[in-house]
Design an enzyme around this catalytic site. Structure first.
Site, mmCIF file in Angstrom:
data_model
loop_
_atom_site.group_PDB
_atom_site.id
_atom_site.type_symbol
_atom_site.label_atom_id
_atom_site.label_comp_id
_atom_site.label_asym_id
_atom_site.label_seq_id
_atom_site.Cartn_x
_atom_site.Cartn_y
_atom_site.Cartn_z
ATOM 1 N N HIS A 189 0.721 -1.320 -0.026
ATOM 2 C CA HIS A 189 -0.145 -0.075 0.029
ATOM 3 C C HIS A 189 0.719 1.302 0.109
ATOM 4 O O HIS A 189 0.952 2.052 -0.781
ATOM 5 C CB HIS A 189 -0.836 -0.080 1.179
ATOM 6 C CG HIS A 189 -1.783 1.316 1.502
ATOM 7 N ND1 HIS A 189 -2.394 1.919 0.611
ATOM 8 C CD2 HIS A 189 -1.635 2.049 2.652
ATOM 9 C CE1 HIS A 189 -2.873 3.202 1.018
ATOM 10 N NE2 HIS A 189 -2.470 3.121 2.370
ATOM 11 N N GLU A 207 0.785 5.691 12.848
ATOM 12 C CA GLU A 207 -0.645 5.151 13.022
ATOM 13 C C GLU A 207 -0.577 3.865 13.477
ATOM 14 O O GLU A 207 -1.487 3.352 14.455
ATOM 15 C CB GLU A 207 -1.653 5.697 11.860
ATOM 16 C CG GLU A 207 -2.961 5.435 11.969
ATOM 17 C CD GLU A 207 -3.889 6.383 13.046
ATOM 18 O OE1 GLU A 207 -3.083 7.317 13.394
ATOM 19 O OE2 GLU A 207 -4.783 6.269 13.163
ATOM 20 N N ASP A 208 0.006 3.163 12.566
ATOM 21 C CA ASP A 208 -0.375 1.480 12.433
ATOM 22 C C ASP A 208 0.699 0.655 13.284
ATOM 23 O O ASP A 208 0.492 -0.330 13.534
ATOM 24 C CB ASP A 208 -0.273 0.870 11.284
ATOM 25 C CG ASP A 208 -1.807 1.536 10.577
ATOM 26 O OD1 ASP A 208 -2.734 2.093 11.178
ATOM 27 O OD2 ASP A 208 -1.810 1.089 9.354
ATOM 28 N N ASP A 257 -25.388 14.152 -26.047
ATOM 29 C CA ASP A 257 -25.416 14.540 -27.355
ATOM 30 C C ASP A 257 -24.255 15.647 -27.660
ATOM 31 O O ASP A 257 -24.378 16.524 -28.515
ATOM 32 C CB ASP A 257 -26.892 15.123 -27.584
ATOM 33 C CG ASP A 257 -27.403 14.562 -28.923
ATOM 34 O OD1 ASP A 257 -26.828 13.364 -29.415
ATOM 35 O OD2 ASP A 257 -28.280 14.937 -29.495
HETATM 36 MN MN MN Z 1 -2.613 4.426 4.086
#
Ligand code: MN
Length: 717
Positions: A51, A79-80, A262
């Site tokens: 990712h 964050e992770d 159109d």
């Molecule tokens: Mn991410």
């Protein structure tokens, strides 16, 4: 392809515009992220590192600088994986760590209420939080890749992410002029939210395209021939309508699918601005232009920097929309602000023409704030604070409030409602207790704690930034001051009247009117308020009132006859512990309940309460006579601070022992400071909160009992 192969692929792509050293830094960020995310998987079953790598690739296509690419690699690390920002800054430098931190903060905002009215504020909040525009670029690329790989997510989450994308991120991309990302986000969002409608429109488009093939080819050939004939450079692209925009036109503009379809749309991309206008002339010579449809965005670019010529022609019984622009304008139309870095990284030095275009571009962004502001300047080109003057914060219910930068919780409280502001006593910021004076930051959730009967603090005026808070505080204080001065004035006047052996209720309307007139005030209340404010002496007003009972006319002539009786004058006014606007406690002698006290009227400020032995009090007879005798109310529960000086023999732990002694006597320590110290002796100042003299005596006894303490006394100046 393995991720290692992909990263080599990426660095190959980077070598087109970055030097070896920078490419190595990007590579290092990749390996760091790979290790940090080790063992984590995406919903699709891919390794997590795929990712960030994909996000970096999206940015590499826009030719972004190496720091943005490093931040892309690392964007989910804080964050992770719980690696702190400091660690990143040590490894990769402050700038990259800041970028990653910025992206993490954006990820953390909860887009709780997605009411449409709020969408714009969310967009602004996002921009305001980013500070560095590259944070937004990384976030947009992150969102784009997540949208591209939304499939394996559970239904609910897919809906939420798609809605957020359409409401917040696609419009941001649009504002930044990043057309390519914007339309892709919109189409992906549309497909996830409305899979059936999207399928239906997409099928209809394919079908129609087949049947229109001949017409399209015909028009294209005519255009190409004309350019060749006139020797004008340019490539011609057919333009596809995007599903999302077709759907929106059907929904909001109430047009039928065929009406929308159109229209035949082409784009001609050429070399110079000059060529654009020549090509315009050329196409107008083939087909008749529709009046009112020509737009010159080259001479007058759109707010987001977009430049192009637009014209609509009528030919072959259909409308033909044509956009004409240069290669560079095409880049800016697709990549918006990102195009800036692309050019900056070119070998050519940044031309002043380009510079002014970027300035104009950001100036345009500023205009969308609907406020004229020329004060904005770039510190560097990469650090663009899009909303230098505003912050956006949440109410506990998720509503967004826009406030000027530097606004405090008090400003926030008044912005919600004047009553909330007036009654506010404390606040929570992101669920933790915070200070009322601390400037708020975008993205924070602010909750105001109120108390019944609370009143604004005059000290707030020194830190509030909004006009509304300032004027409300002033207004409320003024009103309160009036109430208080009437109250205090009345008490003082009654007391003085008592000295003359009369009461307020005994006075006649005529007496009062005469004195009001004599003093040139508009009402008796004003006169009483003046007494409370210390602008007039109660004794003198009382004398005037009383004199009038003896004779009409000149009050002052009679005044000398009326001598107040001693005991009336001496009967004290009762004071309660609380300080208001008009009653305050002198900081020199710091009186506490139980101390004999007197009041000094200070013109315009009300009454200051001193201990009656205070050296600051006047000592001449006249001065003493002007003092107001006071007594303490019996039921005071407030705390007062007193200062104690403690001398002691030095030994280990003695200060802790003193602190403990104060606590044992239920006293609160406000401050301890060491004043003097030598090898054997020491002196400390203890500032302690007590509720009166008895309490103080208890505290002092306890401290005195500490063995090393040799002497203790209360300090007054
Ligand atoms: Mn991410």
């Amino acid at each position: 392809m393995t991720t290692e192969a992909t990263v080599e692929n990426l660095t190959g792509q980077l070598s087109a515009y970055l030097d070896e050293n920078r490419i190595n830094q990007v590579r290092r960020a990749y390996y760091y992220a790979e290790q940090a995310h080790e063992g984590q998987m995406r919903k699709s079953g891919d390794r997590y590192i795929t990712h960030p790598l994909a996000v970096a690739r999206i940015l590499a296509e826009m030719k972004l600088d190496h720091q943005s690419l490093m931040a892309a690699m690392l964007h989910d690390v804080i964050e992770d994986t719980g690696i702190p920002k400091d660690a990143l800054s040590e490894q990769f430098g402050e700038a990259v760590a800041e970028l990653v931190d910025g992206v993490s903060k954006l990820t953390q905002i909860e887009f709780r209420s997605r009411a449409e009215a709020q969408a714009e504020n969310f967009q602004k909040m996002t921009l305001a939080m980013a500070r560095d525009i590259r944070v937004i670029l990384v976030k947009l690329a992150d969102r784009l890749h997540n949208m591209r790989t939304l499939g394996p997510m559970p239904y609910e989450k897919r809906q939420r992410i798609a809605t957020e994308t359409l409401d917040i991120y696609a419009p941001i991309a649009n504002r930044l002029g990043m057309h390519a990302i914007c339309t892709e986000l919109e189409d992906l969002g549309f497909k996830s939210l409305y899979p059936m409608r999207s399928k239906y429109i997409s099928k209809a488009v394919t079908k129609l395209r087949g049947s229109h093939r001949d017409v399209i080819d015909d028009i294209r050939n005519k255009l190409e021939d004309k350019l060749r004939e006139r020797g004008l450079p340019g490539r011609i692209q057919g333009r596809e309508k995007h599903l999302n925009s077709i759907y929106n036109k059907m929904k909001y503009k109430q047009k039928s699918f065929h009406e929308i379809m159109d229209v035949y749309a082409f784009r001609i991309i050429t070399e110079s601005e000059d060529d654009c206008y020549r090509i315009l002339g050329a196409v107008h010579s083939i087909y008749k232009p529709l009046p009112g449809r020509f737009k010159d965005y080259i001479a007058m670019p759109k707010a987001n920097g977009y430049q192009s010529l637009h014209t609509t022609l009528f030919g072959m019984h259909v409308n033909i929309e044509i956009q004409i622009r240069t290669e560079e304008m095409e880049q800016i139309a697709n990549n918006g602000i990102a195009a800036h870095w692309m050019y900056k990284n070119d070998a050519d030095p940044v031309t002043s023409d380009h510079q002014s275009r970027v300035d104009r571009w950001v100036q345009g962004l500023m205009e969308m704030r609907e406020r004229a502001d020329d004060s904005l300047e770039f510190i560097e080109h990469v650090k663009v604070d899009l909303f230098p003057d505003e912050i956006y914060v949440f109410t506990p219910k998720g509503k967004i409030m826009e406030l000027p930068r530097g606004a405090t919780p008090v400003d926030f409280a008044y912005a919600i409602h004047t009553d909330i502001g007036n009654a506010c006593v404390a606040c929570r910021i992101n669920r933790n207790l915070g200070s009322l004076s601390q400037p708020l930051q975008s993205g924070q959730t602010v909750e105001i704690i109120t108390a019944p009967g609370a009143r604004p603090n005059p000290a707030w005026l020194s830190f509030v930034t909004t006009g509304k808070a300032r004027s409300s505080i002033r207004h409320t204080l003024k009103h309160l001051q009036r109430t208080e001065s009437l109250e205090l004035g009345k008490t003082l006047l009654k007391k003085s009247l008592k000295g003359f052996g009369t009461r307020l209720s005994d006075l006649t309307g005529e007496q009062i009117n005469a004195v009001v007139k004599h003093n040139q005030v508009t009402s008796f209340d004003d006169l009483i308020a003046d007494i409370g404010l210390g602008k007039r002496m109660a004794y003198l007003v009382a004398r005037q009132l009383v004199s009038d009972t003896h004779a009409q006319g000149d009050a002052s002539a009679q005044a000398l006859d009326a001598t107040p009786q001693q005991e009336g004058q001496r009967s004290p006014v009762t004071i309660r512990g609380t300080e208001g606007l008009l009653v305050s406690f002198a900081s020199c002698c710091k009186p506490i309940p139980g101390d004999p006290v007197v009041g000094v009227m200070d013109s315009g400020k009300g009454m200051v309460i001193h201990s009656d032995t205070c050296s600051r009090l006047p000592d001449d007879r006249e001065g003493r006579a002007s003092l107001t005798h006071l007594k303490w109310a019996k039921d005071i529960t407030d705390e007062f601070s007193v200062e104690l000086r403690v001398e002691f023999e030095r030994q280990r732990g003695v200060i802790a022992e003193m602190a403990n002694a104060v606590a044992m006597a239920d006293g609160n320590i406000e401050r301890i400071s060491v004043d003097e110290q030598n090898a054997r002796f020491g002196v400390v100042t203890l500032v302690v909160h007590v509720n009166g003299r008895r309490h103080l005596a208890r505290v002092m006894r306890r401290v005195k009992n500490v063995r090393a303490v040799t002497h203790i006394h209360r300090v007054r100046y």
